[in-house]
Design a protein around this motif. Structure first.
Motif, PDB file in Angstrom:
ATOM      1  N   THR A  98       0.818  -1.215   0.000  1.00  0.00           N
ATOM      2  CA  THR A  98       0.000   0.000   0.000  1.00  0.00           C
ATOM      3  C   THR A  98       0.851   1.264   0.000  1.00  0.00           C
ATOM      4  OG1 THR A  98      -0.157  -0.180   2.408  1.00  0.00           O
ATOM      5  CG2 THR A  98      -1.952  -1.108   1.121  1.00  0.00           C
ATOM      6  N   ARG A  99       1.950   1.250   0.703  1.00  0.00           N
ATOM      7  CA  ARG A  99       2.791   2.447   0.729  1.00  0.00           C
ATOM      8  C   ARG A  99       3.287   2.784  -0.673  1.00  0.00           C
ATOM      9  NH1 ARG A  99       7.965   3.959   4.585  1.00  0.00           N
ATOM     10  NH2 ARG A  99       8.753   5.666   3.311  1.00  0.00           N
ATOM     11  N   GLN A 156      -7.469  -3.447  -3.256  1.00  0.00           N
ATOM     12  CA  GLN A 156      -6.314  -4.184  -3.767  1.00  0.00           C
ATOM     13  C   GLN A 156      -5.465  -4.808  -2.665  1.00  0.00           C
ATOM     14  OE1 GLN A 156      -6.219  -4.651  -7.068  1.00  0.00           O
ATOM     15  NE2 GLN A 156      -8.099  -3.434  -6.963  1.00  0.00           N
ATOM     16  N   ALA A 157      -5.686  -4.383  -1.428  1.00  0.00           N
ATOM     17  CA  ALA A 157      -4.868  -4.877  -0.310  1.00  0.00           C
ATOM     18  C   ALA A 157      -5.227  -6.319   0.042  1.00  0.00           C
ATOM     19  CB  ALA A 157      -5.054  -3.976   0.903  1.00  0.00           C
ATOM     20  N   LEU A 158      -4.193  -7.082   0.425  1.00  0.00           N
ATOM     21  CA  LEU A 158      -4.383  -8.486   0.825  1.00  0.00           C
ATOM     22  C   LEU A 158      -4.663  -8.633   2.319  1.00  0.00           C
ATOM     23  CD1 LEU A 158      -1.723 -10.434  -1.276  1.00  0.00           C
ATOM     24  CD2 LEU A 158      -4.191 -10.813  -1.232  1.00  0.00           C
ATOM     25  N   GLY A 159      -4.837  -7.534   2.996  1.00  0.00           N
ATOM     26  CA  GLY A 159      -5.149  -7.553   4.414  1.00  0.00           C
ATOM     27  C   GLY A 159      -5.945  -6.318   4.771  1.00  0.00           C
ATOM     28  N   ALA A 204      -0.496  -0.011   8.277  1.00  0.00           N
ATOM     29  CA  ALA A 204      -1.317  -0.074   7.070  1.00  0.00           C
ATOM     30  C   ALA A 204      -0.479   0.074   5.809  1.00  0.00           C
ATOM     31  CB  ALA A 204      -2.389   1.002   7.125  1.00  0.00           C
ATOM     32  N   LEU A 205       0.692   0.686   5.929  1.00  0.00           N
ATOM     33  CA  LEU A 205       1.538   0.913   4.761  1.00  0.00           C
ATOM     34  C   LEU A 205       2.250  -0.338   4.269  1.00  0.00           C
ATOM     35  CD1 LEU A 205       3.178   4.324   5.775  1.00  0.00           C
ATOM     36  CD2 LEU A 205       1.203   3.963   4.294  1.00  0.00           C
ATOM     37  N   THR A 206       2.301  -1.358   5.093  1.00  0.00           N
ATOM     38  CA  THR A 206       3.048  -2.575   4.723  1.00  0.00           C
ATOM     39  C   THR A 206       2.163  -3.683   4.184  1.00  0.00           C
ATOM     40  OG1 THR A 206       2.883  -3.453   6.977  1.00  0.00           O
ATOM     41  CG2 THR A 206       4.785  -2.051   6.470  1.00  0.00           C
ATOM     42  N   VAL A 207       0.871  -3.435   4.049  1.00  0.00           N
ATOM     43  CA  VAL A 207      -0.040  -4.472   3.556  1.00  0.00           C
ATOM     44  C   VAL A 207       0.254  -4.753   2.084  1.00  0.00           C
ATOM     45  CG1 VAL A 207      -2.444  -5.112   3.187  1.00  0.00           C
ATOM     46  CG2 VAL A 207      -1.813  -3.730   5.183  1.00  0.00           C
TER      47      VAL A 207
END
Length: 344
Positions: A98-99, A156-159, A204-207
């Motif tokens: 996400t980042r 689009q995030a997997l978490g 949240a930036l590492t998802v």
């Protein structure tokens, strides 16, 4: 009362407006008639022919479309997929996490729009994405600009992508629309803020993203960089709007005078504007509509605004305003201010 001499908020591509037109078309509305009524050639929206339009025009399209469907910007934003906006959304979806996607948004959003700028600030405890919507913009545009980026990255995030807060400058909307914002954005929403932004913690930036593709990303970024580096040939309409604003917004402005200001004949000006998919009348209407909306939002009365914009009388202004926005100045002003108009 006098108007402020402000520059145009910028331009937006017709490709960026396709989801809105699709939604309007699905409701049974005649999009061709709607566009022609705004002075826009419907052929500018044909697939494969993306052109630049004034944000003053596209803002009016948003206002017209959301007059009867207030949550339309949120619903459209929540349905955006990698294919929706072509290069930009494919590019963002190809990032690792996400980042990276949010950083990409700040770098490449100008592929679609010059009227909004995204800025990502990362601190020790969290991150804040701030949006600069150039010029006075309608609430529907602010809602969409926030929702389209936030909802896309979340999908689009997997978490889980936990958002702490969303900040909007618009006043709290009436009825259930405030709750719809919280539902679609998946976060507490604060209205009446000084800036437009959304905030989340650093985790949240590492998802990771579900469609991450490093190889494709390299190719897409190279293509995006080449497009951004290329000189734009479609900037006359923006120059016309800026010149109209510099002269002092007035409904009696003449194309021959603006053409002379720009160092060309009236015939050449009209021909070049047609090549950009617009007309002098459409650009003048866009500037007048934006100025009228701003003056009304600042508390100006119909008669005062009509005089400030050079109309012969309030009746002529009301007719023009209804042609621009499909509603009366009083109703429009009440909607912008978030209050219920008094019945007469």
């Amino acid at each position: 009362m006098t108007t402020r001499s402000t520059r145009s908020p910028g331009r937006i591509t017709t490709a960026a407006m396709q989801p809105l037109l699709t939604a309007v078309r699905s409701s049974g509305a005649d999009t061709g008639a709607l566009l022609r009524g705004m002075g826009v050639d419907p052929s500018a929206f044909h697939e494969g022919r993306s052109r630049w339009l004034s944000a003053l025009l596209t803002d009016r399209l948003w206002q017209t479309a959301t007059a009867l469907q207030p949550d339309l910007p949120l619903r459209i934003a929540a349905s955006v997929e990698p294919s929706t906006f072509g290069l930009l959304t494919y590019l963002l979806a190809s990032h690792d996490n996400t980042r990276a996607a949010l950083v990409g948004l700040t770098r490449y959003y100008s592929l679609l729009s010059e009227a909004t700028t995204y800025r990502l600030d990362i601190g020790a405890r969290g991150a804040c994405m701030t949006l600069d919507l150039h010029g006075p913009r309608p609430p529907s545009v602010e809602s969409f600009a926030v929702a389209v980026s936030l909802c896309f990255v979340r999908r689009q995030a997997l978490g889980p992508l936990v958002v702490k807060e969303v900040r909007l400058t618009q006043e709290r909307p009436p009825g259930d629309l405030a709750g719809s914002h919280a539902t679609f954005l998946g976060a507490p929403v604060q209205f009446g803020c000084s800036t437009t932004a959304y905030v989340f913690d650093r985790q949240a930036l590492t998802v990771p993203l579900r469609r991450a593709d490093p190889g494709l990303l390299v190719l897409l970024e190279e293509h995006a960089a080449s497009l951004l580096a290329a000189p734009s040939a479609c900037d006359l309409a923006a120059r016309v709007r800026d010149q109209l604003a510099a002269r002092g917004v007035d409904c009696s402005a003449r194309s021959e005078d603006v053409a002379a200001d720009l160092g060309m004949s009236d015939r050449t000006l009209r021909r070049l504007l047609r090549a950009e998919g617009t007309t002098f009348r459409a650009e003048l209407d866009a500037v007048l509509a934006a100025a009228a909306s701003e003056l009304l939002a600042r508390g100006g009365g119909t008669e005062d605004v009509a005089a400030a914009l050079g109309f012969a009388d309030a009746a002529a202004f009301r007719r023009a305003f209804r042609r621009w926005f499909g509603t009366s100045p009083g109703t429009h002003a009440a909607a912008v201010r978030g209050v219920t108009p008094r019945r007469r």
